[in-house]
Design an enzyme around this catalytic site. Structure first.
Site, mmCIF file in Angstrom:
data_model
loop_
_atom_site.group_PDB
_atom_site.id
_atom_site.type_symbol
_atom_site.label_atom_id
_atom_site.label_comp_id
_atom_site.label_asym_id
_atom_site.label_seq_id
_atom_site.Cartn_x
_atom_site.Cartn_y
_atom_site.Cartn_z
ATOM 1 C CD1 TRP A 107 -2.232 -2.185 1.637
ATOM 2 C CD2 TRP A 107 -3.125 -0.983 -0.024
ATOM 3 N NE1 TRP A 107 -3.317 -2.882 1.140
ATOM 4 C CE2 TRP A 107 -3.876 -2.173 0.132
ATOM 5 C CE3 TRP A 107 -3.494 -0.069 -1.023
ATOM 6 C CZ2 TRP A 107 -4.995 -2.464 -0.675
ATOM 7 C CZ3 TRP A 107 -4.602 -0.365 -1.815
ATOM 8 C CH2 TRP A 107 -5.330 -1.537 -1.641
ATOM 9 C CG ASP A 177 -2.588 3.979 4.812
ATOM 10 O OD1 ASP A 177 -3.598 3.795 5.522
ATOM 11 O OD2 ASP A 177 -2.409 3.396 3.711
ATOM 12 C CE LYS A 201 -8.107 -2.002 5.369
ATOM 13 N NZ LYS A 201 -8.410 -3.141 4.504
HETATM 14 N N1 PMP Z 1 -3.943 1.462 2.864
HETATM 15 C C1 PMP Z 1 -3.978 0.296 3.535
HETATM 16 C C2 PMP Z 1 -2.946 0.022 4.571
HETATM 17 C C3 PMP Z 1 -4.990 -0.636 3.242
HETATM 18 O O1 PMP Z 1 -5.036 -1.795 3.890
HETATM 19 C C4 PMP Z 1 -5.949 -0.341 2.260
HETATM 20 C C5 PMP Z 1 -7.088 -1.267 1.926
HETATM 21 N N2 PMP Z 1 -6.921 -2.587 2.164
HETATM 22 C C6 PMP Z 1 -5.850 0.877 1.577
HETATM 23 C C7 PMP Z 1 -4.848 1.753 1.929
HETATM 24 C C8 PMP Z 1 -6.837 1.252 0.521
HETATM 25 O O2 PMP Z 1 -8.017 1.515 1.141
HETATM 26 P P1 PMP Z 1 -9.376 1.860 0.354
HETATM 27 O O3 PMP Z 1 -9.862 0.578 -0.192
HETATM 28 O O4 PMP Z 1 -10.225 2.416 1.461
HETATM 29 O O5 PMP Z 1 -9.060 2.862 -0.680
#
Ligand code: PMP
Length: 368
Positions: A107, A177, A201
């Site tokens: 990510w 994040d 989550k």
């Molecule tokens: N950052 C992290 C650490 C994630 O786990 C996720 C989603 N699994 C995201 C960003 C992206 O999130 P979203 O689907 O809400 O855009």
């Protein structure tokens, strides 16, 4: 007491993920009409005093839970954490300046790619060559002089690693994040300049992103007022208490109920201790004989996403099929890394962890 008679399985999904049962029951109970309102939460105006109170209470409960200092603002946005990959540099990275990114997981890699479309980025450290099986060390960080900010990912959902201590980034504003470990234990907001997380989550249903931003950073956003689209400027949300346009009303309401639940459970220290205990049980089973193999470096193991493998992919497929048949759902690892992943966020019950440990022992007996 549970009003629900439906059968609920153990849901190990990485997100959207399991929500606290008392929260679901309250939603169910009040779905046709909020008490004293006579209308459903999915029917009321976001301009109604009912909703303004719901939003203000969610804001206040987040502040209480995480000890958010008064010079920080809590913002409710849409677009997921993924939109923050763009909004962070759009608002916080002035022309000619440089932003440092710690590349500790898939990510983070995505966040870097988006930031590069906006401005200058330096990767301060990366564990990509090691398949992100560990968090970059403090000693590996190569920070720019006068970075506009330093971006990190507090928990790597896909690889199953987590920061145990925040990196020291000097005076640079730290942007994190925290999508997959928000409110899973105490968080030192003061050491951050901006925190963002998708709600789906640990905090509620999908469709809502929480941003906690230090007020001085809003000045940078203000300088971009005429150039940035209104909906992409943090200032729009700060100035209008997240009510510039229609927010995701239901998701804000549900998040508020989850915050209330967290406070009732004893707040972040109590939930943190429970999460430690849940994860420790699972890692103990993974390490017990060598039949299972944890994929994350031991000191960096996540309390939220527990990743492990078996000797062959065939055995892994069998593990996933058999566990599903036993009501243990969502254990297949992210397609990018394979293997297994048990996501055990705040609302995931300890009994579900015990059930998985029992299944793992049994599976090993039959296939080991
Ligand atoms: N950052 C992290 C650490 C994630 O786990 C996720 C989603 N699994 C995201 C960003 C992206 O999130 P979203 O689907 O809400 O855009």
């Amino acid at each position: 007491m549970s009003m629900t008679t439906v059968h609920r399985i153990h849901n190990f999904s990485a997100g959207p993920a399991v929500l606290p049962l008392p929260v679901l029951e309250e939603i169910q109970r009040d779905l046709l009409a909020l008490p004293g309102v006579g209308m459903s939460i999915v029917e009321i105006s976001h301009r109604s005093s009912t909703f303004e109170t719901i939003l203000a209470r969610a804001d206040a409960d987040i502040r209480t839970l995480a000890n958010v200092p008064s010079n920080y603002r809590v913002l409710f946005l849409q677009g997921g954490a993924s939109l923050q990959f763009s909004m962070v540099p759009m608002n916080l990275l002035p022309a000619g300046a440089i932003a440092d990114y710690i590349d500790g997981g898939s990510w983070a890699d995505k966040a870097i790619a988006e930031a590069r479309k906006v401005g200058r980025v330096q990767v301060a450290a990366s564990t990509r060559a090691e398949s992100y099986r560990r968090i970059p060390l403090q000693s590996e960080l190569q920070l720019s002089r006068d970075a506009a900010y330093v971006h990190m990912t507090s928990n790597n959902t896909i690889e199953g690693t987590e920061y145990k201590q925040l990196p020291d980034v000097g005076d640079a504003p730290l942007v994190s994040d925290t999508s997959s470990n928000m409110f899973s234990g105490p968080i030192d907001v003061r050491r951050h300049a901006l925190i963002y997380a998708g709600a789906q989550k640990n905090m509620g249903p999908a469709g809502l992103t929480v941003v906690i931003i230090r007020e001085d950073l809003l000045h940078r956003a203000a300088e971009k007022k005429s150039s940035l689209p209104t909906m992409l400027n943090y200032g729009t949300y700060a100035e209008n208490r997240s009510l510039y346009n229609t927010p995701p009303v239901f998701a804000v309401y549900a998040l508020g109920l989850v915050m209330k639940w967290l406070i009732g459970e004893g707040g972040l220290p109590a939930i943190g201790a429970r999460n430690e205990r849940k994860a420790a049980k699972l890692y103990a089973e993974i390490d017990r004989t060598g039949f299972y193999r944890g994929t994350a470096a031991v000191p960096d193991r996540s309390r939220m996403n527990v990743t492990f493998r078996l000797a062959t992919e065939e055995l892994e497929n069998r593990f996933i099929a058999e566990s599903e048949a036993e009501g243990l759902d969502g254990l297949k690892g992210h397609r990018a890394v394979g293997g297994m992943r048990a996501s055990i966020y705040n609302a995931f019950p300890e009994a579900g962890v015990d059930a998985l440990v029992g299944f793992m022992k049994d599976f090993e007996r039959r296939h080991g």
